[in-house]
Design a protein around this motif. Structure first.
Motif, PDB file in Angstrom:
ATOM      1  N   THR A  35       0.838  -1.204   0.000  1.00  0.00           N
ATOM      2  CA  THR A  35       0.000   0.000   0.000  1.00  0.00           C
ATOM      3  C   THR A  35       0.872   1.253   0.000  1.00  0.00           C
ATOM      4  OG1 THR A  35      -0.231  -0.039   2.426  1.00  0.00           O
ATOM      5  CG2 THR A  35      -1.955  -1.141   1.128  1.00  0.00           C
ATOM      6  N   ALA A  91      -8.775  -1.315  -0.347  1.00  0.00           N
ATOM      7  CA  ALA A  91      -8.260  -2.371   0.529  1.00  0.00           C
ATOM      8  C   ALA A  91      -9.409  -3.208   1.074  1.00  0.00           C
ATOM      9  CB  ALA A  91      -7.476  -1.749   1.674  1.00  0.00           C
ATOM     10  N   GLY A 142      -2.396  -7.787  -0.816  1.00  0.00           N
ATOM     11  CA  GLY A 142      -1.939  -6.500  -0.320  1.00  0.00           C
ATOM     12  C   GLY A 142      -0.714  -6.589   0.573  1.00  0.00           C
ATOM     13  N   LEU A 148      -5.993  -6.176  -2.305  1.00  0.00           N
ATOM     14  CA  LEU A 148      -6.196  -4.853  -2.881  1.00  0.00           C
ATOM     15  C   LEU A 148      -6.980  -4.997  -4.170  1.00  0.00           C
ATOM     16  CD1 LEU A 148      -2.601  -3.428  -2.368  1.00  0.00           C
ATOM     17  CD2 LEU A 148      -4.594  -3.182  -0.872  1.00  0.00           C
TER      18      LEU A 148
END
Length: 167
Positions: free
Chosen positions: A13, A25, A139, A146
């Motif tokens: 991220t 997310a 993620g 994600l």
């Protein structure tokens, strides 16, 4: 696609934020008894396996611990080693050593993300992702995906597109 704020940041991220790439997310509860990380993600997120992509590390050198590259394929498919070899311009491709994949990426198995890896690797994304407006990609930890536009995923990783999924 707008960014969704989340409590925990990961290198994935952070890398997307730094590049100004939008994503959403999604967290879910990971079970240690899950038979497949990708299958669990698809089930928990409530989306078809064709839209959830797993990140695999492959070795293009003489051993499974050197010259690593990243393959991003749907969780309901297998990676075609010959196809990714052709996409990378090499004949010898094998799955990377698990410990080497974790060291190179900076992530644990089941949570390897193509974004924000410790060391950059050539990346190939299966071109089936292009049929979706958004796809789901790890993620950076188990139970964290994600949702991102496929074109943005390629932009963030410098990926090339190829048909690398089988089955």
């Amino acid at each position: 696609m707008g960014k969704k704020k989340h409590a925990a940041s990961t290198p994935a991220t952070a890398a997307l934020d730094a590049a100004g790439i939008g994503y959403v997310a999604h967290s879910y509860t990971h079970s240690d008894s899950a038979e497949s990380y990708g299958g669990e993600a698809a089930e928990q997120l409530g989306v078809p396996g064709a839209r959830v992509f797993k990140t695999l590390m492959v070795a293009t050198g003489a051993t499974a611990a050197q010259d690593l590259a990243v393959a991003v394929v749907p969780v309901d498919s297998m990676l075609d080693l010959k196809a990714i070899g052709a996409a990378l311009g090499t004949k010898k491709v094998q799955m990377a050593d698990k410990a080497a994949a974790q060291r190179r990426s900076g992530y644990v198995l089941g949570g390897i993300s193509p974004f924000g890896q410790r060391q950059h690797s050539s990346t190939v994304i299966d071109d089936s992702a292009l049929q979706f407006e958004t796809v789901f990609i790890s993620g950076g930890r188990r139970g964290f995906s994600l949702e991102i536009a496929p074109q943005d995923a390629a932009k963030a990783t410098g990926a090339i597109w190829a048909s690398i999924a089988a089955g």
